[in-house]
Design an enzyme around this catalytic site. Structure first.
Site, PDB file in Angstrom:
ATOM      1  N   TYR A 167       1.647  -0.083  12.773  1.00 13.33           N
ATOM      2  CA  TYR A 167       1.847   0.469  11.427  1.00 13.33           C
ATOM      3  C   TYR A 167       1.346  -0.581  10.447  1.00 13.33           C
ATOM      4  CZ  TYR A 167       4.500   2.954   7.737  1.00 13.33           C
ATOM      5  OH  TYR A 167       4.878   3.625   6.607  1.00 13.33           O
ATOM      6  N   ARG A 187      -6.815   9.150   0.980  1.00 17.49           N
ATOM      7  CA  ARG A 187      -6.254   7.971   0.303  1.00 17.49           C
ATOM      8  C   ARG A 187      -5.369   7.238   1.304  1.00 17.49           C
ATOM      9  NH1 ARG A 187      -2.210   5.665  -1.497  1.00 17.49           N
ATOM     10  NH2 ARG A 187      -0.862   7.305  -0.670  1.00 17.49           N
ATOM     11  N   LYS A 241       2.103   6.718  12.197  1.00 19.97           N
ATOM     12  CA  LYS A 241       3.348   7.257  11.642  1.00 19.97           C
ATOM     13  C   LYS A 241       4.141   8.037  12.686  1.00 19.97           C
ATOM     14  CE  LYS A 241       3.243   6.522   6.981  1.00 19.97           C
ATOM     15  NZ  LYS A 241       4.336   6.266   6.049  1.00 19.97           N
ATOM     16  N   GLU A 253       0.659  13.198   4.683  1.00 18.15           N
ATOM     17  CA  GLU A 253       0.460  11.753   4.663  1.00 18.15           C
ATOM     18  C   GLU A 253      -0.901  11.385   4.056  1.00 18.15           C
ATOM     19  OE1 GLU A 253       1.642   7.947   5.019  1.00 18.15           O
ATOM     20  OE2 GLU A 253       2.852   9.661   5.656  1.00 18.15           O
ATOM     21  N   ASP A 254      -0.876  10.540   3.030  1.00 22.21           N
ATOM     22  CA  ASP A 254      -2.079   9.920   2.464  1.00 22.21           C
ATOM     23  C   ASP A 254      -3.135  10.928   2.012  1.00 22.21           C
ATOM     24  OD1 ASP A 254      -0.928   7.487   2.689  1.00 22.21           O
ATOM     25  OD2 ASP A 254      -2.129   6.767   4.353  1.00 22.21           O
ATOM     26  N   ASP A 281       5.477  11.924   2.547  1.00 22.79           N
ATOM     27  CA  ASP A 281       6.065  10.595   2.681  1.00 22.79           C
ATOM     28  C   ASP A 281       5.630   9.661   1.569  1.00 22.79           C
ATOM     29  OD1 ASP A 281       7.586   8.536   4.062  1.00 22.79           O
ATOM     30  OD2 ASP A 281       5.638   7.677   4.573  1.00 22.79           O
ATOM     31  N   ASP A 282       4.383   9.769   1.116  1.00 27.25           N
ATOM     32  CA  ASP A 282       3.898   8.879   0.057  1.00 27.25           C
ATOM     33  C   ASP A 282       4.651   9.113  -1.251  1.00 27.25           C
ATOM     34  OD1 ASP A 282       1.596   7.880   1.680  1.00 27.25           O
ATOM     35  OD2 ASP A 282       1.059   9.995   1.563  1.00 27.25           O
ATOM     36  N   ASN A 322       0.155  -1.582  -0.345  1.00 32.07           N
ATOM     37  CA  ASN A 322      -0.281  -1.903   1.012  1.00 32.07           C
ATOM     38  C   ASN A 322      -1.805  -1.789   1.112  1.00 32.07           C
ATOM     39  OD1 ASN A 322       2.147  -2.369   2.531  1.00 32.07           O
ATOM     40  ND2 ASN A 322       2.620  -0.193   2.339  1.00 32.07           N
TER      41      ASN A 322
END
Length: 623
Positions: A180, A233, A251, A322-323, A345-346, A487
């Site tokens: 991760y 992203r 993830k 996600e992303d 989640d973001d 991150n």
């Protein structure tokens, strides 16, 4: 090194190589131009089932008890790992082909690749193959860089999935940085160039009209959790196209490691809609579609077919977005959150871990959330998601209206303070935080004028929290709360050392990626908290699956955040540990799952699972 500070590198601390590897973060990875291998990887061959689990359509309902039995069996296998030995399939015929694993004396196969050798030979002769049962030390033998450790783990996952999951469950804290953040970012950047055997499912624009058929042909049909990205992203690294599969794969592992979801019920997915990354389009090894990203109707109709197919295939499945890009993440969440059990989640996971960190910091300070002023540097999907959850906490717990609550939360983007005078040019998701106040162009001016007590970075701008900014925070606040959450590590707004020095050691700190602890001249050690979403999303997701939730309301993330914030002792808080050790993640997840399950069922969002007796915590922890 400044006088009076000593960086601690404990023997068992996984960060030992992190500081060394930052200077060559983008180095290595290898270029293997093997067209047939790339096609095989692109096809997405899955790992074999950990325990073969026959199901039929009539009996494919989720059983928490049966899932836990599979995981308990796996955990039991880890208890005697160090007592068991296992011969590798490679015989010692030529001692010159073996080297000593550093610090162990164990024989490992020397990594040698004959000219023209293919992937089969590379998989056979790799640095992760040892002559005893896998330990972290043996798997990482010979792996110097973080990306090498990532690859060693991937090879073990392909070669022996049971050994891989035993290692993952028994050593979650130690391997986390390599499956991760921060290492997964580099892996996504180089995904097409690495010798990676994909374990997830690619669904591309070429699959339009037959997505449901593709899902129904997947080797494992008892899927309960899916993590999906479109690669636009990835972390703070931008559009990585088909390389985004790496983030879904990373993830999904945490659902097993952190929350006990059986790995054969988890599916990582990447939607390949093209990429706007010219470097990838020009890379002859790139495995994704070689055209610009689909937009507008072409994009949204494709995603809509995917979601409808997923729901038809597995009606009770949990979907984690996600992303996705800022311009699509909010639209997709708002459109589908009431159509199936899903979350982003973001937006929501990041919000919950951020709020939890603030609440833990306020326990240390002895203050109320209602007394804080929060300034975000970065107004993308993650930042605004955090702001909305903090506002909801103020409304739910302290009686503010949402309008009044939002006024205690300020945002800065690349053009300066988000305020009413900029309404004509603001993106829609920022408008609710465009307050009637004077515009300022830079962060230092905003800190001086508005005197925030909490400063949160989600900008991916390294060094944005300058010493002047940190000192100004300390000037008006005895214990400033600084969370540089961007991150991976090289994108963080400041380091722990910078925050510690600029605040004379008074900072309450959490970051998105790990940093080393600091020991002062009097021998006292302070630890930088890592605001890792993995504390939140696996527990929330598994709770939703257990209760067969039809939707996940925002209040669930309040419950998760408050539960997590209560778990560190005051002594731990004093030394910077805002969150429990990740070595305790299964216990932490059980507590969060219990609180979330209780909320979902009491408020009509979920069903009480079969087997629940008196205590949710006993149920989620298997007591």
């Amino acid at each position: 090194m400044r006088k009076g500070l000593v960086f601690v590198r404990e023997r068992d601390q996984v960060l030992g190589s992190q500081a060394r590897s930052q200077r060559d973060y983008f180095g290595g990875g290898g270029n293997h131009n093997n067209t047939s291998t790339r096609r095989e990887r692109r096809g997405g061959s899955l790992i074999r089932p950990l325990y073969h689990h026959h199901t039929s359509r009539a009996h494919s309902h989720y059983s928490y008890a049966s899932s836990r039995r599979r995981l308990v069996r796996l955990q039991a296998l880890t208890s005697d790992t160090k007592r068991r030995t296992r011969r590798s399939n490679t015989r010692v015929e030529d001692a010159s082909t073996y080297i000593k694993a550093p610090g162990t004396g164990d024989l490992v196969v020397r990594k040698e690749r004959e000219k023209g050798g293919g992937e089969e030979e590379e998989d056979k002769n790799n640095i992760a193959m040892v002559e005893k049962d896998e330990t972290v030390q043996s798997v990482f033998a010979g792996a110097e860089r973080d990306i090498d450790k990532y690859m060693a783990l991937r090879r073990l996952q392909t070669r022996d999935s049971e050994a891989y999951y035993r290692l993952l469950i028994q050593n979650t804290e130690e391997v986390l940085p390599y499956i991760y953040t921060p290492t997964v970012g580099e892996a996504c950047q180089k995904y097409s160039n690495l010798k990676v055997k994909t374990v997830g499912l690619y669904i591309s624009l070429k699959d339009r009209g037959r997505i449901l058929e593709k899902l129904r042909s997947w080797p494992k049909q008892d899927i309960k959790v899916a993590v999906v990205t479109d690669g636009e992203r990835i972390l703070g690294l931008g559009d990585l196209g088909a390389g985004g599969m790496g983030i879904s794969e990373g993830k999904i592992l945490l659902y097993t490691a952190a929350a006990g979801v059986a790995p054969e019920t988890c599916l990582p997915i990447c939607l390949d809609v093209g990429t706007n990354n010219e470097a990838l389009l020009n890379d002859p090894e790139y495995i994704g579609l070689r055209h610009k990203r689909a937009v507008g109707h072409a994009y949204f109709s494709f995603v809509d077919e995917f979601v409808r197919a997923l729901k038809a295939w597995q009606p009770n499945l949990l979907l984690q977005f996600e992303d996705f890009g800022n311009h699509t993440a909010f639209m997709l969440l708002n459109k589908y959150r009431n159509q199936l059990c899903c979350f982003n989640d973001d937006i929501q996971g990041t919000a919950a871990i951020t709020l939890s960190g603030i609440l833990a910091a306020l326990r240390l300070k002895g203050e109320s959330l209602a007394d804080q002023k929060v300034l975000f540097y970065g107004a993308g999907e993650a930042g605004v998601g955090c702001g909305e959850l903090i506002a909801l906490a103020l409304s739910t717990w302290h009686g503010y209206s949402m309008v009044e609550a939002r006024k205690r939360i300020l945002f800065m983007d690349s053009k300066g303070l988000v305020c009413k005078s900029r309404l004509d040019t603001l993106q829609e998701h920022k408008i609710s935080f465009a307050h009637d106040m004077d515009y300022v162009p830079d962060l230092l001016s905003a800190v001086k004028l508005h005197r925030p007590t909490v400063l949160i970075g989600l900008s991916t701008q390294r060094g944005a929290f300058t010493q002047d900014v940190i000192r100004e925070m300390r000037a008006h606040c005895e214990r400033p709360v600084l969370f540089p959450l961007s991150n991976p590590t090289h994108k963080a707004e400041c380091t722990y050392e910078e925050a510690f020095m600029g605040s004379s050691g008074k900072v309450i700190f959490a970051s998105g990626s790990p940093f080393l602890p600091i020991t002062t001249s009097n021998g006292e050690t302070f630890y930088p908290a890592q605001a890792n979403n993995a504390y939140i999303f696996p527990a929330v997701g598994h709770a939703a699956v257990i209760c067969k939730a039809k939707t996940i309301p925002e209040e669930v993330f309040l419950e998760a955040a408050r539960t997590l914030s209560e778990l560190s002792s005051y002594s731990d808080l004093e030394h910077g540990r805002l969150f429990p050790s990740f070595s305790e993640i299964r216990s932490v997840s059980s507590k969060i799952m219990a609180r979330v399950c209780k909320y979902l069922c009491e408020n009509g969002y979920g069903e009480i699972p079969e087997g629940l007796k008196d205590s949710w915590l006993e149920f989620t922890s298997g007591s």
